[in-house]
Enzyme design. Structure first.
Site, PDB file in Angstrom:
ATOM      1  N   GLU A 227       0.892  -1.179   0.000  1.00 24.49           N
ATOM      2  CA  GLU A 227       0.000   0.000   0.000  1.00 24.49           C
ATOM      3  C   GLU A 227       0.918   1.213   0.000  1.00 24.49           C
ATOM      4  OE1 GLU A 227      -3.248   0.064  -0.053  1.00 24.49           O
ATOM      5  OE2 GLU A 227      -3.901  -1.927   0.551  1.00 24.49           O
ATOM      6  N   CYS A 261      -2.239   9.254   2.152  1.00 26.42           N
ATOM      7  CA  CYS A 261      -1.881   8.685   0.841  1.00 26.42           C
ATOM      8  C   CYS A 261      -2.949   9.018  -0.186  1.00 26.42           C
ATOM      9  CB  CYS A 261      -1.694   7.181   0.971  1.00 26.42           C
ATOM     10  SG  CYS A 261      -3.063   6.352   1.753  1.00 26.42           S
TER      11      CYS A 261
HETATM   12  P1  NAP Z   1       8.286   5.114   4.715  1.00 25.14           P
HETATM   13  O1  NAP Z   1       9.513   5.907   4.931  1.00 25.14           O
HETATM   14  O2  NAP Z   1       8.267   4.164   3.606  1.00 25.14           O
HETATM   15  O3  NAP Z   1       7.963   4.382   6.104  1.00 25.14           O
HETATM   16  C1  NAP Z   1       6.948   3.434   6.231  1.00 25.14           C
HETATM   17  C2  NAP Z   1       7.445   2.273   7.067  1.00 25.14           C
HETATM   18  O4  NAP Z   1       8.481   1.599   6.355  1.00 25.14           O
HETATM   19  C3  NAP Z   1       8.074   2.705   8.389  1.00 25.14           C
HETATM   20  O5  NAP Z   1       7.788   1.746   9.366  1.00 25.14           O
HETATM   21  C4  NAP Z   1       9.545   2.724   8.065  1.00 25.14           C
HETATM   22  O6  NAP Z   1      10.379   2.588   9.176  1.00 25.14           O
HETATM   23  C5  NAP Z   1       9.643   1.510   7.173  1.00 25.14           C
HETATM   24  N1  NAP Z   1      10.818   1.476   6.313  1.00 25.14           N
HETATM   25  C6  NAP Z   1      11.336   2.488   5.596  1.00 25.14           C
HETATM   26  N2  NAP Z   1      12.413   2.051   4.895  1.00 25.14           N
HETATM   27  C7  NAP Z   1      12.574   0.739   5.183  1.00 25.14           C
HETATM   28  C8  NAP Z   1      13.520  -0.259   4.790  1.00 25.14           C
HETATM   29  N3  NAP Z   1      14.503   0.014   3.952  1.00 25.14           N
HETATM   30  N4  NAP Z   1      13.384  -1.492   5.303  1.00 25.14           N
HETATM   31  C9  NAP Z   1      12.375  -1.773   6.145  1.00 25.14           C
HETATM   32  N5  NAP Z   1      11.468  -0.884   6.564  1.00 25.14           N
HETATM   33  C10 NAP Z   1      11.556   0.366   6.088  1.00 25.14           C
HETATM   34  O7  NAP Z   1       7.022   6.014   4.489  1.00 25.14           O
HETATM   35  P2  NAP Z   1       6.707   7.418   5.101  1.00 25.14           P
HETATM   36  O8  NAP Z   1       7.335   8.430   4.233  1.00 25.14           O
HETATM   37  O9  NAP Z   1       6.983   7.444   6.542  1.00 25.14           O
HETATM   38  O10 NAP Z   1       5.101   7.390   4.895  1.00 25.14           O
HETATM   39  C11 NAP Z   1       4.483   8.080   3.923  1.00 25.14           C
HETATM   40  C12 NAP Z   1       4.267   7.259   2.660  1.00 25.14           C
HETATM   41  O11 NAP Z   1       3.334   6.218   2.915  1.00 25.14           O
HETATM   42  C13 NAP Z   1       3.614   8.119   1.597  1.00 25.14           C
HETATM   43  O12 NAP Z   1       4.165   7.835   0.349  1.00 25.14           O
HETATM   44  C14 NAP Z   1       2.153   7.682   1.658  1.00 25.14           C
HETATM   45  O13 NAP Z   1       1.428   7.962   0.499  1.00 25.14           O
HETATM   46  C15 NAP Z   1       2.291   6.237   1.958  1.00 25.14           C
HETATM   47  N6  NAP Z   1       1.031   5.687   2.519  1.00 25.14           N
HETATM   48  C16 NAP Z   1       0.297   4.807   1.770  1.00 25.14           C
HETATM   49  C17 NAP Z   1      -0.908   4.305   2.242  1.00 25.14           C
HETATM   50  C18 NAP Z   1      -1.746   3.332   1.437  1.00 25.14           C
HETATM   51  O14 NAP Z   1      -2.624   2.718   2.002  1.00 25.14           O
HETATM   52  N7  NAP Z   1      -1.514   3.177   0.150  1.00 25.14           N
HETATM   53  C19 NAP Z   1      -1.356   4.696   3.507  1.00 25.14           C
HETATM   54  C20 NAP Z   1      -0.593   5.586   4.241  1.00 25.14           C
HETATM   55  C21 NAP Z   1       0.613   6.069   3.743  1.00 25.14           C
HETATM   56  P3  NAP Z   1      11.059   3.869   9.900  1.00 25.14           P
HETATM   57  O15 NAP Z   1       9.952   4.703  10.397  1.00 25.14           O
HETATM   58  O16 NAP Z   1      11.850   3.244  10.972  1.00 25.14           O
HETATM   59  O17 NAP Z   1      11.878   4.565   8.858  1.00 25.14           O
END
Ligand code: NAP
Length: 467
Positions: A227, A261
């Site tokens: 997602e 998102c």
């Molecule tokens: P993110 O950096 O990808 O973080 C999301 C999760 O992934 C966090 O728990 C993060 O951990 C973890 N993570 C990041 N890099 C990782 C890696 N290399 N290995 C393992 N885990 C990893 O996302 P964000 O920027 O915080 O959140 C916003 C994004 O989420 C936006 O693009 C938004 O559109 C999307 N989103 C999508 C939905 C949907 O349902 N489609 C819903 C909500 C949000 P850490 O926090 O420890 O870095």
């Protein structure tokens, strides 16, 4: 990456947490595996009782739970209360529906055959900070009712919310290992995905994290659900009622301080005169938002979740402007402590502008005016993403027709993209794959097992293949 609470409205570090050790990680996986062996055998009614108790605990302590969200990621307190209520509703929804969803399906074309839904085992979720409980409820509700157990690595900036959610299960008397929160690092995440006891992987977050986690799951031949981000279009046709559509566009773009998102990140208005009037309306509404402490009920524009998120947005605005976009409202940091970005509107965004194809995750709107419905659809689809989208019009037939042409996982006519327990949620293109919520979300991590029973000595089922 460190698990810590930093109040985004002040920048103050409130509390730090230590990561789990490798030895403890292994022990918790063993505990989850043991819990699965028992949980999978439990009648659905028993599972539902446990989940209803979890939802009841959440409602009982709604105010305390809402406050963790506002403290850790700066959500306006009224929106935080809304998220608590929605999360409880999702959990109850699955508790109520699971029995029907799990009913074995006879195959009328194949007498003696049924397909039954069996759990897989431990499902591992990597979750984001923007809806800290809702995201967890979307995984825990369906997966626990299927008979799976759940382990979660939550975002590092919402550790107290993560612990509070896990506490619900303890308070509801759930068996140890049923739901496990992990303060794990990225290396441990990779190791967990490799672990044969983990049977499915789900991630909500950025494309970057999604690609890393999906690749790892793929290498291990494990089912995954992704997602990811979005840049949803909100199309305003000539006949859409003016004021209500403005209100919807404002809410669609700005709820959760624009950090959703499925936020309406790109407003596309058909018609030059209407476009000009709509832009003035948006400027007035967005310009009137009141920055302040997200705990204060009078605040209508909170901080973004972190210093890093604030700088990323400000850099994107600058790059957009350098690429020829016009900043017609806001564009800067709010002069006060904490991580506040002004409500911002960008116009004149050409297709070669770097932000044309990027997601803007905060209170920044991209605004476009086009001459025709055809142009609106072409622009709506000119994005790497495909999460949600919406069309506003007084003509529902026309709305349906246009909705069918938007390349996304969800389209709404006369409402910004939104969510409810019974509505399937998910995207296409770079927004990911798979669905959460509704019966579709329930079915993502299930073994649809065929059982075929034939009388002794019967010929093989199906068409006679000769020989
Ligand atoms: P993110 O950096 O990808 O973080 C999301 C999760 O992934 C966090 O728990 C993060 O951990 C973890 N993570 C990041 N890099 C990782 C890696 N290399 N290995 C393992 N885990 C990893 O996302 P964000 O920027 O915080 O959140 C916003 C994004 O989420 C936006 O693009 C938004 O559109 C999307 N989103 C999508 C939905 C949907 O349902 N489609 C819903 C909500 C949000 P850490 O926090 O420890 O870095």
């Amino acid at each position: 990456m460190a698990y810590q609470t930093i109040n985004p409205s002040t920048g103050e570090v409130i509390k730090r947490f230590t990561e789990i050790s490798d030895a403890d990680l292994d022990a918790t996986v063993a505990e989850a595996q043991a819990a699965f062996e028992t949980w999978r055998q439990q009648p659905v009614k028993h599972r539902a009782k446990v989940l209803n108790a979890v939802a009841a605990k959440l409602r009982e302590n709604a105010e305390e739970y809402a406050r963790y969200l506002t403290l850790e990621m700066g959500k306006l307190i009224a929106e935080a209360r809304g998220e608590v209520a929605l999360s409880a509703a999702i959990i109850d929804y699955y508790a109520a529906r699971a029995e029907a969803y799990l009913k074995p399906q006879p195959l009328p074309e194949a007498p003696g055959s049924i397909v039954e839904a069996r759990p897989l085992g431990i499902i591992f979720g990597v979750e984001p900070w923007n809806f800290p409980y809702y995201q967890l409820a979307r995984v825990a509700g369906p997966q626990l009712m299927v008979g799976n157990v759940v382990m979660i690595k939550h975002a590092s900036n919402v550790p107290q919310s993560a612990l509070a959610f896990a506490q619900l299960f303890e308070d509801a008397g759930a068996p140890k290992g049923l739901y496990t929160n992990l303060f794990a690092n990225f290396e441990q995440v990779a190791r967990l995905i490799d672990d044969p006891r983990i049977r499915g992987v789900t991630l909500t977050g950025s494309e970057r994290a999604g690609a890393i986690v999906a690749e790892r799951a793929g290498r291990n031949l494990k089912k995954s659900v992704m997602e990811l981000g979005g840049s949803d279009p909100l199309i305003v046709l000539e006949d859409a009622p003016f004021e209500p559509t403005l209100d919807n566009a404002l809410w669609g773009r700005m709820n959760n301080t624009g950090q959703s998102c499925v936020a309406a990140k790109r407003i596309i208005v058909v018609g030059k005169n209407r476009g000009a009037a709509f832009l003035e309306g948006l400027k007035a509404r967005m310009g009137a938002l009141k920055t302040g402490d997200p705990f204060d009920p009078d605040t209508t524009l909170g901080p973004v979740c972190s210093e890093q998120a604030m700088h990323r947005l400000l850099e994107q605005i600058e790059a957009a402007s350098n690429g020829g976009a016009e900043v017609v409202l806001g564009g800067g940091r709010v002069k006060r402590p904490g991580f506040y970005v002004e409500a911002t509107i960008l116009t004149s965004i050409s297709r070669d502008n770097p932000i044309f194809r990027q997601e803007l995750f905060g209170p920044v709107m991209s605004f476009y005016v086009v001459d025709s419905e055809e142009e609106a659809i072409a622009l709506a689809n000119a994005t790497p993403y495909g999460l949600g989208g919406s069309v506003f019009t007084a003509d529902l037939t026309r709305g349906r027709r246009l909705a069918a042409r938007i390349e996304s996982g969800m389209v709404f006519v006369n409402h910004p993209t939104w969510t409810a327990p019974e509505l399937p949620f998910g995207g296409v293109k770079r927004s990911g794959y798979g669905r959460e919520l509704s019966e579709l979300g329930f079915g993502e991590f299930v073994n649809r097992r065929l059982i075929n029973v034939s009388p002794v000595g019967a010929p093989p089922p199906g068409v006679n293949q000769g020989g």
